[in-house]
Motif scaffolding. Structure first.
Motif, PDB file in Angstrom:
ATOM      1  N   VAL A 378      -4.353  -7.721   5.182  1.00 37.14           N
ATOM      2  CA  VAL A 378      -3.293  -8.173   6.094  1.00 37.14           C
ATOM      3  C   VAL A 378      -1.955  -8.201   5.367  1.00 37.14           C
ATOM      4  O   VAL A 378      -0.928  -7.736   5.882  1.00 37.14           O
ATOM      5  N   ALA A 381      -0.802  -4.609   4.996  1.00 34.57           N
ATOM      6  CA  ALA A 381      -0.346  -4.051   6.272  1.00 34.57           C
ATOM      7  C   ALA A 381       1.073  -4.517   6.576  1.00 34.57           C
ATOM      8  O   ALA A 381       1.914  -3.737   7.013  1.00 34.57           O
ATOM      9  N   ARG A 382       1.335  -5.788   6.327  1.00 31.98           N
ATOM     10  CA  ARG A 382       2.660  -6.318   6.678  1.00 31.98           C
ATOM     11  C   ARG A 382       3.763  -5.772   5.794  1.00 31.98           C
ATOM     12  O   ARG A 382       4.857  -5.513   6.266  1.00 31.98           O
ATOM     13  N   VAL A 383       3.490  -5.564   4.515  1.00 31.69           N
ATOM     14  CA  VAL A 383       4.575  -5.102   3.652  1.00 31.69           C
ATOM     15  C   VAL A 383       4.654  -3.581   3.527  1.00 31.69           C
ATOM     16  O   VAL A 383       5.741  -3.033   3.417  1.00 31.69           O
ATOM     17  N   GLU A 384       3.517  -2.907   3.589  1.00 27.41           N
ATOM     18  CA  GLU A 384       3.531  -1.454   3.413  1.00 27.41           C
ATOM     19  C   GLU A 384       3.393  -0.690   4.733  1.00 27.41           C
ATOM     20  O   GLU A 384       3.462   0.532   4.778  1.00 27.41           O
ATOM     21  N   GLY A 385       3.149  -1.429   5.811  1.00 26.08           N
ATOM     22  CA  GLY A 385       3.144  -0.798   7.126  1.00 26.08           C
ATOM     23  C   GLY A 385       1.808  -0.206   7.546  1.00 26.08           C
ATOM     24  O   GLY A 385       1.549  -0.074   8.728  1.00 26.08           O
ATOM     25  N   ILE A 386       0.958   0.132   6.613  1.00 24.25           N
ATOM     26  CA  ILE A 386      -0.299   0.811   6.954  1.00 24.25           C
ATOM     27  C   ILE A 386      -1.437  -0.193   7.108  1.00 24.25           C
ATOM     28  O   ILE A 386      -1.640  -1.045   6.247  1.00 24.25           O
ATOM     29  N   LEU A 387      -2.183  -0.079   8.204  1.00 21.14           N
ATOM     30  CA  LEU A 387      -3.361  -0.919   8.420  1.00 21.14           C
ATOM     31  C   LEU A 387      -4.538  -0.270   7.699  1.00 21.14           C
ATOM     32  O   LEU A 387      -5.038   0.770   8.126  1.00 21.14           O
ATOM     33  N   TYR A 424      -8.104   1.340  12.265  1.00 19.05           N
ATOM     34  CA  TYR A 424      -7.943   1.247  13.724  1.00 19.05           C
ATOM     35  C   TYR A 424      -9.231   0.857  14.443  1.00 19.05           C
ATOM     36  O   TYR A 424      -9.190   0.275  15.522  1.00 19.05           O
ATOM     37  N   PHE A 425     -10.367   1.225  13.855  1.00 18.61           N
ATOM     38  CA  PHE A 425     -11.630   0.925  14.527  1.00 18.61           C
ATOM     39  C   PHE A 425     -12.292  -0.328  13.949  1.00 18.61           C
ATOM     40  O   PHE A 425     -13.454  -0.594  14.208  1.00 18.61           O
ATOM     41  N   LEU A 427     -10.629  -3.379  14.113  1.00 14.78           N
ATOM     42  CA  LEU A 427      -9.761  -4.482  14.514  1.00 14.78           C
ATOM     43  C   LEU A 427     -10.541  -5.719  14.934  1.00 14.78           C
ATOM     44  O   LEU A 427     -10.029  -6.829  14.865  1.00 14.78           O
ATOM     45  N   TYR A 430     -10.539  -7.609  11.849  1.00 12.48           N
ATOM     46  CA  TYR A 430      -9.219  -8.203  11.611  1.00 12.48           C
ATOM     47  C   TYR A 430      -9.020  -9.426  12.518  1.00 12.48           C
ATOM     48  O   TYR A 430      -8.459 -10.433  12.097  1.00 12.48           O
ATOM     49  N   GLU A 431      -9.478  -9.308  13.752  1.00  9.80           N
ATOM     50  CA  GLU A 431      -9.353 -10.428  14.699  1.00  9.80           C
ATOM     51  C   GLU A 431     -10.023 -11.681  14.111  1.00  9.80           C
ATOM     52  O   GLU A 431      -9.455 -12.771  14.123  1.00  9.80           O
ATOM     53  N   LEU A 434      -7.960 -13.067  11.265  1.00 10.71           N
ATOM     54  CA  LEU A 434      -6.779 -13.799  11.746  1.00 10.71           C
ATOM     55  C   LEU A 434      -7.164 -15.148  12.342  1.00 10.71           C
ATOM     56  O   LEU A 434      -6.429 -16.120  12.247  1.00 10.71           O
ATOM     57  N   ASP A 435      -8.332 -15.185  12.986  1.00  7.57           N
ATOM     58  CA  ASP A 435      -8.787 -16.429  13.612  1.00  7.57           C
ATOM     59  C   ASP A 435      -9.438 -17.372  12.606  1.00  7.57           C
ATOM     60  O   ASP A 435      -9.838 -18.483  12.961  1.00  7.57           O
TER      61      ASP A 435
ATOM     62  N   THR B 112       1.247   3.396  11.475  1.00  2.00           N
ATOM     63  CA  THR B 112       0.265   2.484  12.054  1.00  2.00           C
ATOM     64  C   THR B 112       0.547   2.147  13.518  1.00  2.00           C
ATOM     65  O   THR B 112      -0.372   1.857  14.271  1.00  2.00           O
ATOM     66  N   THR B 177      -4.840  -7.284  18.862  1.00  3.99           N
ATOM     67  CA  THR B 177      -5.162  -7.701  17.489  1.00  3.99           C
ATOM     68  C   THR B 177      -4.214  -7.047  16.493  1.00  3.99           C
ATOM     69  O   THR B 177      -3.767  -7.681  15.534  1.00  3.99           O
TER      70      THR B 177
END
Lengths: 460, 460
Positions: A378, A381-387, A424-425, A427, A430-431, A434-435, B112, B177
């Motif tokens: 996470v 993803a936030r700093v480099e943009g790629i998930l 992408y598949f 998530l 990831y959900e 995050l939870d 992304t 998500t």
């Protein structure tokens, strides 16, 4: 940024792309131990392997003398559709970590399969086509390999049947559709379409499937096809590490253009396809005494073949229909706890990587926890943009750890890691992260002990 | 392949990337009609627009004199993380179609967010940050814009609330998500969090939502934030077409390097962000009389604003809280039939594109059927490897048609189309297409007639 302005992304020009794969076996110090025929338990000969793999793939599997093997034109042309992949300078991650380390990653996710798997899939499909075969069979766990081989077979007009581990099949219906879009026939494994599948299904506890079981089914179908089909595997094998060397060759050339060389090379390791590929010519440098990069293999705590397994001959599948390989293994009956990095849930490790680790050329294996891996994913993803894919995020986690060590020590190390693919598949995982409902898989120790005792007894 | 070897993919070097956006309004022949204040119905002044958008975005919205506007360094640095995007020569598609045409596409899906939307998102987020705002609000349909703005706001540390059309929210939980991974707060629209949402929910038939409704909610929240937040829109607006010009500038430069120039430029058109961006400097050439490329806008039969709409002042949203724009519109109360190209389900069209179409510089608009679009998408995926977004596949469909015309006529035309994004989150629609259960949306005619009569009566 030092004297020179290093770009965020470095692409080789098309004419700088590799024309040959690098075969690390030619430079390895220890004689590579052969695959064994599962029936005779004698070293498998070319003609035996040719019953399972295409002729050329069988030859590549056995080749330990040619350091370089030509990439066929048709494969190079396909590579040009999605390669060269970028070598990325992670400026934003460096800034976020406030580290003096220089962080690079080779990003293999910019293609529809979403990972590096396409590099070997297209080669294996090409050789099958050249041989006049009708099609291939394979298995898939997380779905990246199945998608890659579906794309490759679609491109060459080959039939493909994919045995997909049932828990993934149900968790990721989009993956199944993606494979179908490329013309593949997808079956949830264990299935009643094979003998081994029916046998394994007798125990209802096996219903959710495993990579080892799916391999058994795919091999059975190929072997019973009357010679029309062969089996294709996306990791572990020597031929796969060979094809994936394109990652490391491109990385090394791109770094050379930037006048850079890695102090540390980090890759996630399930069956070894990515790490083996990323290391390639950097490992050549080390084996030939020209450089001394420090290699780290990262694996999940829940399936730690290098850090907790034994170096022994074992089957590549649960059903014991494949040849045996000399490798670090948790035992072919080992059932890893459910985790969200399906691509790393495999009981064994590439024999090449295993031998290099055993001999100390692969310097270190490190097992990490799933929750830490997703935290790193996470952040990244936030700093480099790629998930990132959860598998790749294992490498990210350790790259961040190493960069933070540099912050402590003030060392300006150059770190290279493999970003194998996109998430992408994944998530749904990831959900959970995050939870705050993602948990670490239970420790693998007990299962390992139980399955170790079941390793085949070899008599050499 | 002619005299020169044209590579499969052409990337500009980082230092060749545009330093300025191109503002087509400075070259347009017809005075651009202003946005109108929805209350006074008088041309909206800067200070009025600044209540809705950030200060700099409001200024860009009104700027019809500067042909080039500098891209701020922070935005250019972010662009470097995922741009330049490749200009791809579709060799495999050409071969498959057996056409003498040369087909190029500009692929904007290698990030992304999965689409070109990031080009404007990062600019709008930057200007909000510069102004010291706390955050932004927006709407999203297919989810690409919401994801892009979530990434951009996450990067600059801004709060973001996304109103997501409920049918997408329920159909694509992964999109939600993904936005959450980047820190966004996602609300299904219509919701009970806004006055306009509650009003629209009074009619249960409106529960599945629309882009127009979600816009109304997002604008209301921004307007009532006591100046802390502004609203951000991913299409239609002049500022968006400006930011998206990076697509066309890069395309033109890359083609120039190859000594190529398009005879035909094709883009899908929903609100116009992609087509407006792709045309940019090619349209400049045409407006200045230096070249005469043929432009085609492709829209869905189910939401054909250019081919079936009227050129008139209309609201940009269903709730009538936004300024009015002079554009081709199906009426702000038009509810398009459900289709799988959510990004094209919008009643209006960018005023810039509308004016260019009205004046004949945008040569043609063509509406196509969903089933044909998915057939083209699957073909394209199999030969070119990339799984296209359903929106992008509208352009593919027409590019294929034009290439086949060349096959008939023997003409060696150069075709350029925009491949705006990837279809990873649209696999449920691909599944239907593969199963043969995808149908064409009912014709829009009746709904159009019904809503036309409700267009605001303007008094000029």
């Amino acid at each position: 940024m030092g004297k020179r302005e290093i770009p965020y992304k470095t692409y080789l020009a098309e004419n700088e792309m590799p024309k040959e794969w690098y075969n690390v076996r030619a430079d390895m110090k220890t004689d590579h131990r052969s695959l064994l025929n599962p029936v005779t338990q004698q070293p498998a000969k070319a003609e035996e392997l040719e019953a399972v793999f295409s002729r050329e793939c069988a030859a590549q599997e056995l080749n330990d003398s040619d350091a370089y093997i030509e990439i066929p034109d048709a494969v190079r042309n396909f590579y040009k559709m999605y390669r060269p992949s970028p070598l990325v300078r992670a400026y934003c991650l460096e800034k976020y970590l406030d580290t003096p380390a220089k962080i690079y990653y080779k990003f293999e996710g910019n293609n529809t399969s979403g990972s590096h798997k396409l590099n070997s899939a297209i080669a294996q499909a090409y050789y099958a086509k050249e041989q006049g075969l009708k099609g291939l069979t394979t298995e898939t766990g997380a779905g990246q390999w199945g998608t890659a081989l579906a794309m490759a077979c679609g491109y060459f007009g080959l039939d493909l049947t994919v045995y997909m581990v049932r828990c993934s099949y149900e968790q990721k219906p989009q993956r199944k559709t993606l494979m179908r879009t490329y013309g593949a026939h997808v079956i949830a494994s264990p299935s009643d379409t094979t003998e081994v599948g029916r046998r394994i299904l007798e125990n209802p506890a096996n219903r959710s499937g495993s990579l080892g079981t799916a391999i058994s089914e795919a091999v059975e179908v190929a072997m019973k096809s009357g010679g029309e089909r062969r089996y294709s595997l996306g990791s572990v094998l020597n031929q796969v590490v060979l094809h994936q060397s394109v990652i490391g060759i491109e990385s090394r050339r791109a770094m050379e253009k930037l006048d850079e060389y890695p102090d540390i090379v980090i890759g996630c390791a399930g069956g070894g396809s990515n790490l083996g590929g990323l290391m390639s010519e950097f490992m050549r440098d080390k084996l030939r005494g020209n450089a001394n990069p420090y290699f780290i293999a990262v694996e999940p705590m829940s399936c730690p073949s290098l850090t907790k397994g034994v170096f022994a001959y074992d089957y590549c599948d649960t059903g014991k229909v494949t040849p045996l390989a000399m490798m670090y293994t948790l035992g072919s009956s080992f059932m890893p706890a459910t985790s969200h990095a399906g691509g790393l849930r495999y009981h064994g490790m590439s024999p090449i990587i295993s031998q290099l680790y055993h001999d100390g050329y692969l310097d270190e294996a490190r097992a990490v926890n799933q929750t830490d891996v997703f935290d790193a994913a996470v952040k990244f993803a936030r700093v480099e943009g790629i998930l990132p894919a959860p598998e790749s995020a294992h490498a990210i986690k350790v790259a961040i750890d190493e960069a933070l060590k540099c912050k402590q020590s003030g060392e300006e190390k150059t770190i290279l890691f493999g970003l194998t693919g996109t998430g992408y598949f994944d998530l749904y995982a990831y959900e959970k992260s995050l939870d705050g409902t993602l948990s670490d898989a239970p420790p693998a120790q007990d299962a390992i002990e139980a399955s170790e005792s079941k390793l085949p007894k070899m008599d050499f």
